[in-house]
Design a protein around this motif. Sequence first.
Motif, PDB file in Angstrom:
ATOM      1  N   GLU A 160      15.580  74.604  -6.734  1.00  0.00           N
ATOM      2  CA  GLU A 160      15.414  74.166  -5.308  1.00  0.00           C
ATOM      3  C   GLU A 160      16.259  74.909  -4.481  1.00  0.00           C
ATOM      4  O   GLU A 160      17.886  74.752  -5.194  1.00  0.00           O
ATOM      5  N   TYR A 200      11.966  77.764  -4.046  1.00  0.00           N
ATOM      6  CA  TYR A 200      12.617  77.291  -5.811  1.00  0.00           C
ATOM      7  C   TYR A 200      12.573  78.780  -6.852  1.00  0.00           C
ATOM      8  O   TYR A 200      11.508  79.202  -5.543  1.00  0.00           O
ATOM      9  N   LEU A 231      13.895  76.687   2.824  1.00  0.00           N
ATOM     10  CA  LEU A 231      13.776  75.815   1.922  1.00  0.00           C
ATOM     11  C   LEU A 231      12.609  76.784   0.587  1.00  0.00           C
ATOM     12  O   LEU A 231      11.466  76.470   0.652  1.00  0.00           O
ATOM     13  N   ARG A 234       5.837  71.784  -3.928  1.00  0.00           N
ATOM     14  CA  ARG A 234       7.201  72.104  -4.556  1.00  0.00           C
ATOM     15  C   ARG A 234       8.327  72.020  -3.957  1.00  0.00           C
ATOM     16  O   ARG A 234       8.288  73.282  -3.285  1.00  0.00           O
ATOM     17  N   SER A 235       8.794  71.957  -3.253  1.00  0.00           N
ATOM     18  CA  SER A 235      10.805  72.653  -1.864  1.00  0.00           C
ATOM     19  C   SER A 235      10.300  73.011  -1.198  1.00  0.00           C
ATOM     20  O   SER A 235      10.718  74.734  -1.706  1.00  0.00           O
ATOM     21  N   SER A 236       9.144  72.983  -0.631  1.00  0.00           N
ATOM     22  CA  SER A 236       9.521  74.189   1.032  1.00  0.00           C
ATOM     23  C   SER A 236       9.076  73.904   2.013  1.00  0.00           C
ATOM     24  O   SER A 236       8.365  72.344   2.144  1.00  0.00           O
TER      25      SER A 236
END
Length: 457
Positions: free
Chosen positions: A417, A431, A429, A269-271
């Motif tokens: 995020e 979160y 990026l 997720r959001s990386s």
Amino acid sequence: MSHRELNDFVATAAQEHGVPGVCVGILMDGQEHIASHGVTSVDNSLPVDGVTLFPVASVTKTFTATALMRLAAEGAVDLDAPVRRYVPELVLADETAAERVTVLNLLNHTAGLEWNLIDNDGDGSLAGFVAKMDGLSLIARPGERASYSQAGYNLAGRVVEKVTGLPFEKAVAQLVLEPAGLSNTFFDEEDAMIRRFAVGYNRDEDGTLRAARPWRAFAAGERGNNPGGGAVSSVSDLLRWARFHLGAGEGVLPTEALHRMREQTVELRSSSIGEGIGICWFLREVDGTGTIGHGGSGNGQFAELLIVPERNFAVVALANVGPDGYTFNQSVVRWALEHYLGLADRDPEPVPFDEARAREVTGRYEIDVMDVDIATDGHRLTLEVAIKPEIRAASDVEMPQDYPPATIGFLPGDGDEYIVTDGGLRGQLGYFSRDEDGTVIGIDLAGRLFGRARNAS
């Protein structure tokens, strides 16, 4: 795209980022193009070229994972088997986790292991490293979530040793490096010192370049960290490595096993490292096109390898200064994707600053070796990354620089995020994670979960 345009861009970018020595390689439809700029050392300079050796840090993990894939293809290792089948002496902080963690959990960072902080008491071997793993914190149950772990790959290296009966470095050379033709990739510093190699640098507060010691991220003799980050290599060899992974696995792996490494095993997720992880490879879509890649960051040394399988393309970037080597490498990758393939890799735009939202996440977050401090002055939200003072003070070798406060902004949507918008981590990026009650309990940065410190507010 002409070779001159590549040379011009590399030289300009190296100067803009203040990197003493860089080398960039492009593989396009089977043709290799290499551009270098600068020197191996400020004080004892030689021009950087395609065979100049750089520590490649975590790009090493791609060699370790491929070696285990070969052992799996030969029936010597089952990726879904518990690690204890091969390393029965493994003890972790939680017995259930020690029983359940699999080889695949190590390779896709879902073992639930903390980053890496283990005191070997002078024993730099992999056996010594594994013997101390009961002191390593666990952040999740095996298979529950991904969090980047050096320790997991070092344990994977011990699996290689136990199955083959060979020291890790010799086993990987026989299983992967030699049959893949990587004649300029080594683990032993003695092999590097008789060849042209790049000295790493860190920049003091006044901008002065200071040679990084130790040369690699880990002190000489610490074999226990080699599977996760101990290799040194060159652009010429990394292009050959990319060519191998774009091929059919000749001499090493069946084609289906090689291609399995590109298949997503866990979602992220959001990386910045990607939308998912295959077997070691980080999977990321750029402008609708799938890529696989891996980066590495050491003490004043940065490496980046990105492969675009469907376009038969790869780009390699090596740079020898911290932290600006990271931003140089990212600029190279983006430029190469756009100018060679027409793929635009753009950062998402954050939403305007929201003080109430910012106050909710401020505080300290930590892993075993680093702190992340999130703060706000009422006008912007900042992220600062630093090695824990007690870790730095206790180390008998120089450690990489801290990252000073950089602005971060939340991304559109109802989630948590964010993106770093300036500084040495620009474009990263991540979160913030919450518990069932909605309280912020952690931050993900560069694929690692940092838990909120108990006294954070």
